[in-house]
Design an enzyme around this catalytic site. Structure first.
Site, PDB file in Angstrom:
ATOM      1  N   GLU A 121      42.069  45.820  41.306  1.00  0.00           N
ATOM      2  CA  GLU A 121      42.884  44.766  40.695  1.00  0.00           C
ATOM      3  C   GLU A 121      44.094  45.431  40.050  1.00  0.00           C
ATOM      4  OE1 GLU A 121      41.105  42.454  37.482  1.00  0.00           O
ATOM      5  OE2 GLU A 121      42.668  40.952  37.742  1.00  0.00           O
ATOM      6  N   CYS A 170      40.849  38.549  37.806  1.00  0.00           N
ATOM      7  CA  CYS A 170      41.660  37.417  37.352  1.00  0.00           C
ATOM      8  C   CYS A 170      42.995  37.344  38.063  1.00  0.00           C
ATOM      9  CB  CYS A 170      41.861  37.497  35.846  1.00  0.00           C
ATOM     10  SG  CYS A 170      40.346  37.152  34.955  1.00  0.00           S
ATOM     11  N   ASN A 198      36.828  33.421  41.545  1.00  0.00           N
ATOM     12  CA  ASN A 198      36.553  34.593  40.715  1.00  0.00           C
ATOM     13  C   ASN A 198      36.034  34.141  39.357  1.00  0.00           C
ATOM     14  OD1 ASN A 198      36.853  37.508  39.872  1.00  0.00           O
ATOM     15  ND2 ASN A 198      38.199  36.523  38.385  1.00  0.00           N
ATOM     16  N   GLU A 199      34.794  34.355  39.124  1.00  0.00           N
ATOM     17  CA  GLU A 199      34.122  34.038  37.863  1.00  0.00           C
ATOM     18  C   GLU A 199      34.666  32.748  37.223  1.00  0.00           C
ATOM     19  OE1 GLU A 199      35.883  36.838  34.341  1.00  0.00           O
ATOM     20  OE2 GLU A 199      34.472  37.854  35.651  1.00  0.00           O
TER      21      GLU A 199
HETATM   22  O1  AHR Z   1      37.855  43.675  35.488  1.00  0.00           O
HETATM   23  C1  AHR Z   1      38.691  43.085  34.559  1.00  0.00           C
HETATM   24  C2  AHR Z   1      38.536  41.581  34.511  1.00  0.00           C
HETATM   25  O2  AHR Z   1      37.254  41.228  34.121  1.00  0.00           O
HETATM   26  C3  AHR Z   1      38.707  40.855  35.799  1.00  0.00           C
HETATM   27  O3  AHR Z   1      40.031  40.603  36.093  1.00  0.00           O
HETATM   28  C4  AHR Z   1      37.981  39.583  35.583  1.00  0.00           C
HETATM   29  O4  AHR Z   1      37.481  39.047  36.775  1.00  0.00           O
HETATM   30  C5  AHR Z   1      36.913  39.955  34.592  1.00  0.00           C
HETATM   31  O5  AHR Z   1      36.878  39.087  33.550  1.00  0.00           O
END
Ligand code: AHR
Length: 832
Positions: free
Chosen positions: A220, A422, A550-551
């Site tokens: 990321e 995120c 994503n979450e």
């Molecule tokens: O890994 C950092 C963040 O943690 C990611 O962007 C998110 O998916 C999680 O909350």
């Protein structure tokens, strides 16, 4: 009159809500008061107190709340104001609604059948909110432990209260386990522990096939992982697109300095509409005029290395367009020089030259910068000013920083997830990561602000990502937003998580399908595949899986869009594995409802996330042993543990956290029939720009710092297997606290034919280890040990001495706090 009839008169509807048989010694009903406090700006969630006589109240707490508001940004929001709770006899559910702040006309709504697990919240304008059951009136109550509070008093069956009390007690027990730290071992928990013999008996029975893609990479762009990091571009703000959305103090001139000329920014006639800003230099006197780029707080040059410089430019007014280009060390020494000539007139042209550095900067002569000097008076327009080392990973143009990518290669990753995290779903609808904006010529890509508060050039876009996967020998796992941005978005409103308007969802779904077409299609018949071929990759990328979501908060807004996307992918591409999402945590509402949804949708796999303490990892090694392998007669949805790390608050990954991860990964290997992928997160963090700790690899402009946790990942990645062999571990001095700090996993690898033993000693004493093995592995191909002080952030594996292999028995000494991998080979087996 029977007691139950009395209760019925008092509050029949609520009593039927929880049909568990109460413990015989206890009351069969009670009063339950539901309320929120104003502590912590109203962020502490829904509280409970109970009483059998409405006079003596008992706290289920303090400040314990099974449901908290999930609305809006962390820090500023997540507030629960004036919650109202009522029982709905028609649905047999407890309902709750609350205001989320004083400004917005938004009501949060949720429901639950047991008051412990609540449905993920939905948010409505008051006029559109679900009509809740009437329930008791809101009243004031003075509690011995909470002062005056406002809430509702319900008559309920005792088991409901009992269940809340037990949930709270369980939380306390979990908190105690989670707080277990190895730093307390030597003089506390294990002060009497002595060296013992640990026998590991490897059985030929009950072997099972395990995933061949267990260890992968989460990538990321957080902590400057891409721009300023893995993406090897050496100039910052090359596109003059920085702005206040990226970071409060940034603008189109950030990282640029001008001397002796007028430096302005224009948008009237850009190279491409996606890249609207460009520099305008007005040079009245060429003497001493210059434009300087400071790089990423300096440029680290290597002596003898070559750098590709390029820019787009034109000279609308002026005699000639020659620019001198120099790399200058911090002390003013020019270490490389060349020149480019821009065309006169209004047409943009890309010009380039190669600069060879005569010195290594940063270590020796300080940080370098790039200086552009116009050699004549006139007006110059510049954009996409770039400096790239020729020495990138695998020599790719527009490629990756070599040392960083090589550190990834050494992990032997079996897949790479991208672009987050995120970053995939973004901050608000407009910030959702759109893959189509990240392909094609660099000057036509659409940069965006980064959810982690800087700038994404998207120079490392989808093409470069797929190329990197191929270069690493890893499968791509792109993760696309499920039609909703991050639930913690600071922008959006109208139900906070927002959601792409339904009348635009078909287009969004098509974008997702187009990605698969772009990656795998035939350039002769597909416009998207042709773009891939035109970019330099006619052969398909062989995309096999795709992540959706994503979450996310598993709200109604989310669910309808998620289902649409997953269904469309499966209908058009039944062989593509769809990886769904189950929220940001290893338990609770989103996890529970995410899993329900995955089961209902028969998803191939779901992405679990959890960042927990070392104590959690020690005490939850049976987490996946609890998972069903089949559901309704079908193979169960599999697990991708997509983000995890052992956390000690604010600290870098060290031996204490790394070994707890190694313990856990041994348990994951045991369960790699259900857990098919894992990836530690986050991957990279740049020094001075670290927004999240711990990370796997820290770096600056020149060097890498590989953490102890990196070494654990590497040892697992380089020693993956395809078959799990059960084994029995016994301690000569059995002690359950000690036992759970011993990890063992034995796998066989089909490709090499090797048998791989992994052993974790998470105890403060060395131990003698004796394996009983299946016959036929007479050669120790490799034996290494990772060990160090608990706070050692950069331990490195070393050869393990004193390994004795004797027919079917193998012996070694495991140092205190160590992770050991022994690889045994059959002499005739073909090596990797
Ligand atoms: O890994 C950092 C963040 O943690 C990611 O962007 C998110 O998916 C999680 O909350």
């Amino acid at each position: 009159m029977k007691k139950s009839i009395l209760i019925g008169l008092a509050g029949m509807t609520a009593l039927t809500a929880f049909a568990q048989v109460p413990p015989t010694s206890q009351a069969d009903s009670a009063w339950l008061f539901t309320y929120a406090t104003t502590k912590n700006d109203g962020k502490n969630g829904l509280h409970f107190a109970w009483s059998t006589d409405k006079s003596t109240w008992h706290e289920i707490g303090p400040e314990w709340a099974p449901v908290k508001s999930d609305y809006g940004e962390w820090g500023r929001q997540k507030r629960m104001l004036a919650p109202r709770v009522a029982y709905n006899p028609a649905t047999r559910l407890w309902e709750a609604e609350w205001r989320v702040n004083e400004r917005e006309d938004v009501l949060a709504y949720t429901n639950s059948d047991n008051m412990v697990i609540w449905k993920p919240q939905d948010y409505f304008a008051t006029a559109d909110a679900p009509k809740m059951a009437a329930g008791p009136d809101t009243m004031r109550l003075t509690l011995d432990f909470g002062g005056e509070v406002v809430g509702q008093m319900h008559r309920v069956a005792w088991p409901l209260v009992n269940n809340l009390i037990q949930a709270r007690q369980m939380q306390l027990q979990k908190d105690a386990q989670n707080a277990e730290r190895a730093v307390d071992d030597k003089n506390g928990r294990f002060r009497h522990l002595e060296t013992q013999t640990i026998s590991v008996n490897v059985s030929g029975e009950g072997q099972k096939a395990i995933s061949d893609k267990l260890i992968g990479i989460f990538f990321e762009d957080i902590n400057y992982a891409a721009d300023g990091g893995l993406y090897a571009e050496l100039l910052q703000n090359r596109d003059f697109e920085y702005n206040g959305k990226d970071a409060r103090n940034w603008n189109a001139k950030t990282s640029w300095e001008a001397k002796g000329l007028d430096f302005d920014i224009a948008t009237a006639d850009p190279i491409h509409a996606n890249n609207p800003h460009y520099a305008v230099l007005k040079v009245a006197s060429a003497d001493g005029a210059e434009l300087r780029n400071l790089g990423w707080e300096g440029i680290a040059l290597k002596q003898g290395a070559k750098y590709d410089f390029s820019l787009f430019g034109r000279v609308p007014e002026g005699k000639q367009g020659k620019l001198k280009v120099q790399l200058v060390a911090a002390d003013g020494t020019v270490v490389a020089e060349s020149a480019v000539t821009l065309p006169k007139g209004n047409a943009w042209r890309k010009v380039s030259c190669v600069l060879k550095s005569s010195a290594t900067t940063n270590d020796e002569t300080g940080d370098a910068s790039l200086v552009i000097t116009p050699l004549a008076t006139g007006t110059y327009h510049l954009d996409m000013v770039s400096l790239f080392p020729q020495d990138t990973y695998k020599g790719r143009k527009n490629g990756m920083r070599r040392d960083m990518a090589e550190a990834l290669e050494a992990l032997h990753p079996q897949f790479v997830r991208f672009p987050g995290g995120c970053a995939s779903h973004g901050n608000g609808l407009d910030n959702i990561y759109r893959w189509k904006n990240t392909i094609g010529p660099l000057e036509s890509r659409k940069p965006d602000w980064n959810i982690w508060h800087y700038h994404q050039t998207v120079g490392l876009g989808y093409y470069e990502y797929f190329q990197l996967c191929e270069d690493l020998g890893a499968r791509p796992l792109p993760v696309l937003a499920a039609g909703v941005p991050c639930q913690n978005s600071s922008v959006g409103g109208s139900g906070q998580q927002g959601g792409i308007p339904m009348d635009q969802m078909d287009e969004y779904v098509q974008d997702v399908l187009d990605l698969i077409e772009w990656a795998n299609g035939d350039p002769k018949t597909s416009k998207w595949a042709k773009m891939r071929a035109d970019a330099g990759h006619p052969k398909p990328f062989n995309l096999q899986m795709i992540g959706i979501g994503n979450e996310d908060l598993i709200s109604d807004v989310f669910t309808v869009r998620y289902k649409m996307i997953c269904k469309a992918v499966k209908e058009k591409y039944p062989d593509i594995e769809v990886v769904g999402t189950v929220g940001p945590w290893c338990e609770g509402s989103d996890y529970e409802y995410g899993w329900r949804l995955a089961r209902e949708m028969q998803l191939d796999c779901v992405d679990e996330h959890y960042y927990n303490s070392p104590g959690w990892f020690i005490n939850n090694q049976d987490y996946y042993d609890r998972y069903a392998r089949t559901y309704n007669g079908r193979p169960s949805t599999k697990v991708y543990l997509g983000e995890y790390a052992s956390h000690i608050h604010g600290r870098r990954n060290c031996i204490e956290t790394a070994l707890s991860e190694a313990l856990y990964l041994c348990a994951v290997e045991r369960n790699a029939d259900i857990v098919e992928m894992t990836s530690y997160a986050p991957l990279f963090a740049k020094e001075k720009h670290t927004q999240w700790n711990p990370d796997m690899i820290y770096f600056n402009n020149r060097t890498l710092s590989l953490t102890s946790g990196y070494q654990v990942q590497k040892m697992f990645g380089q020693n993956a297997g395809t078959t799990y062999l059960p084994s029995r571990v016994s301690l000569s001095n059995p002690n359950s606290n000690a036992r759970k700090r011993i990890g063992s996993s034995v796998v066989a690898d089909a490709a090499s034919g090797d048998l791989i033993l992994k052993f974790v000693n998470y105890l403060p004493v060395e131990n003698k280890v004796e394996y009983t093995l299946p016959d036929g592995y007479p050669v120790v191909a490799n034996a290494e040990v990772l060990t160090g002080e608990l706070n050692d952030t950069r331990a490195v594996p070393a050869p393990l001495e004193g390994v004795v292999l004797d027919s079917t028995s193998l012996k070694f000494t495991a140092p205190a706090y160590s992770f050991i991998v022994v690889r045994l080979a059959k002499p005739s087996a073909k090596k990797k």
